[in-house]
Design an enzyme around this catalytic site. Structure first.
Site, PDB file in Angstrom:
ATOM      1  N   SER A 126      19.484  82.242  16.113  1.00 20.99           N
ATOM      2  CA  SER A 126      18.484  83.234  16.506  1.00 20.99           C
ATOM      3  C   SER A 126      18.352  83.265  18.026  1.00 20.99           C
ATOM      4  O   SER A 126      18.588  82.259  18.709  1.00 20.99           O
ATOM      5  CB  SER A 126      17.131  82.869  15.888  1.00 20.99           C
ATOM      6  OG  SER A 126      16.090  83.648  16.439  1.00 20.99           O
ATOM      7  N   TYR A 151      11.086  76.859  15.327  1.00 20.49           N
ATOM      8  CA  TYR A 151      12.218  77.602  14.755  1.00 20.49           C
ATOM      9  C   TYR A 151      13.400  77.637  15.718  1.00 20.49           C
ATOM     10  O   TYR A 151      14.530  77.281  15.366  1.00 20.49           O
ATOM     11  CB  TYR A 151      11.750  79.019  14.412  1.00 20.49           C
ATOM     12  CG  TYR A 151      12.798  79.918  13.827  1.00 20.49           C
ATOM     13  CD1 TYR A 151      13.277  79.719  12.529  1.00 20.49           C
ATOM     14  CD2 TYR A 151      13.292  81.011  14.545  1.00 20.49           C
ATOM     15  CE1 TYR A 151      14.217  80.580  11.980  1.00 20.49           C
ATOM     16  CE2 TYR A 151      14.232  81.872  13.997  1.00 20.49           C
ATOM     17  CZ  TYR A 151      14.690  81.650  12.717  1.00 20.49           C
ATOM     18  OH  TYR A 151      15.630  82.506  12.172  1.00 20.49           O
ATOM     19  N   LYS A 155      17.029  75.667  15.416  1.00 20.15           N
ATOM     20  CA  LYS A 155      18.265  76.446  15.440  1.00 20.15           C
ATOM     21  C   LYS A 155      19.213  75.918  16.524  1.00 20.15           C
ATOM     22  O   LYS A 155      20.423  75.778  16.306  1.00 20.15           O
ATOM     23  CB  LYS A 155      17.950  77.928  15.680  1.00 20.15           C
ATOM     24  CG  LYS A 155      17.332  78.644  14.502  1.00 20.15           C
ATOM     25  CD  LYS A 155      18.309  78.811  13.355  1.00 20.15           C
ATOM     26  CE  LYS A 155      17.740  79.637  12.234  1.00 20.15           C
ATOM     27  NZ  LYS A 155      18.672  79.760  11.090  1.00 20.15           N
TER      28      LYS A 155
END
Length: 326
Positions: A126, A151, A155
């Site tokens: 992402s 997040y 990642k």
């Protein structure tokens, strides 16, 4: 005699991107697709070759299930790793994000190394790996990722692991840093960016959508479903040597779009009356996450690699509104 179909495994296939890709693959007789998720994956309706699909429900965090999954996919040609906990969900539950977004992917990669060494791996990362301080203008390839959310951090951790596995020849991998996909059909998600689809999708269904930031000039980096689908196929067939052995990420090209531009496109293609379903209410927690993301990235490298991008906010919204008519 027709060629034997290539086996493609898609994890997280109960979400949006998995079925989007599966639809494309299952319209081509050259692929057999294995779909898996914690919920029952659905074979996309209306595809030409539904008999080439296998749906397997199971927990990707369970080593026994992973072993059975890789056996069912034999001989594996490529895997798309799409499963994960999304941005707001990861921020709310750090332990769950670590278990799903880091540990399960690591264990899956190690299982692939043992059973299918050198297999093509396409990992959904992402652009949340970028955080402040962001440079003025576009984020270029030279900008160091500094994620400000769980997040993005998880990642990035997985990207580094994949880089080393590729360098060592254990897998043949690409990590794709996705923009926000807009307009997603279906229901809202736990992503902080969910409203960027909801502010078009919900008004078109006569349902209210809350925009969690009171700043219509706020910009996000977006990609349409059709463009993402095409880029996934291009990466599936991309020559491995196009990237250095130890740098395997690609910033999937998007376009920088403001909330006002999306509202204007909604009025243009959906009708002015749809704007009454939009409610602007600041959510400090979501706004902190949203403002930590890069509003625009330099697309020179991915375009040189042969990927494509959308034209404008109008094209994103028109694509969705037109899909409602078909």
């Amino acid at each position: 005699m027709p060629p034997i179909p290539k086996n493609i495994l898609i994890t997280g296939a109960g979400g949006f991107i998995g079925p989007l890709l599966a639809t494309r693959l299952l319209n081509d007789p050259g692929y057999r697709v294995i779909l898996t998720d914690l919920v029952d994956p659905v074979i996309p309706p209306g595809v030409k070759y539904p008999e080439n699909a296998t749906a397997l429900k199971g927990d990707i965090c369970d080593p026994a299930f992973v072993a059975s999954l890789l056996e069912a996919a034999a001989p594996l040609h490529a895997i798309f790793i799409f499963h994960g906990i999304m941005s707001a969900g990861s921020e709310a539950n750090w332990d769950l994000s670590l278990r799903v977004n880091v540990h399960s992917v690591r264990d899956l990669l190690l299982a692939l190394k043992a059973k299918y060494p050198g297999v093509r791996v396409i990992y959904s990362s992402s652009q949340a790996v970028y955080g402040r301080p962001l440079p003025p203008g576009k984020v270029t390839d030279d900008v160091t990722p500094t994620p400000e959310g769980t997040y993005g951090a998880h990642k990035l951790m997985t990207e580094v692991f994949i880089n080393d596995m590729h360098r060592r020849g254990f897998v043949d991998a690409f990590s794709l840093r996705f923009p926000t996909v807009s307009v997603r059909p279906g229901r809202p998600t736990s992503a902080a960016s969910s409203f960027l689809s909801g502010m078009i999708r919900e008004p078109m269904a006569g349902v209210e959508c809350v925009i969690p930031i009171q700043d219509r000039a706020f910009k996000s980096f977006l990609i349409s479903p059709d463009t993402l689908q095409e880029n996934l196929i291009r990466v599936l067939n991309m020559e491995s040597s196009k990237l250095p052995k130890h740098i395997r990420h690609i910033n999937i090209p998007g376009i920088s779009v403001s909330i006002q531009e999306l509202m204007d496109a909604l009025a243009k293609y959906g009708g002015e009356d749809r704007l009454k379903y939009l409610k602007e209410v600041s959510d400090p927690d979501l706004e902190r996450i949203l403002r930590s993301w890069a509003p625009e990235l330099d697309t020179t490298t991915p375009l040189k690699l042969g990927l494509i991008k959308d034209e404008s906010a109008d094209s994103l919204v028109k694509q969705y509104v037109d899909s409602l008519k078909s």
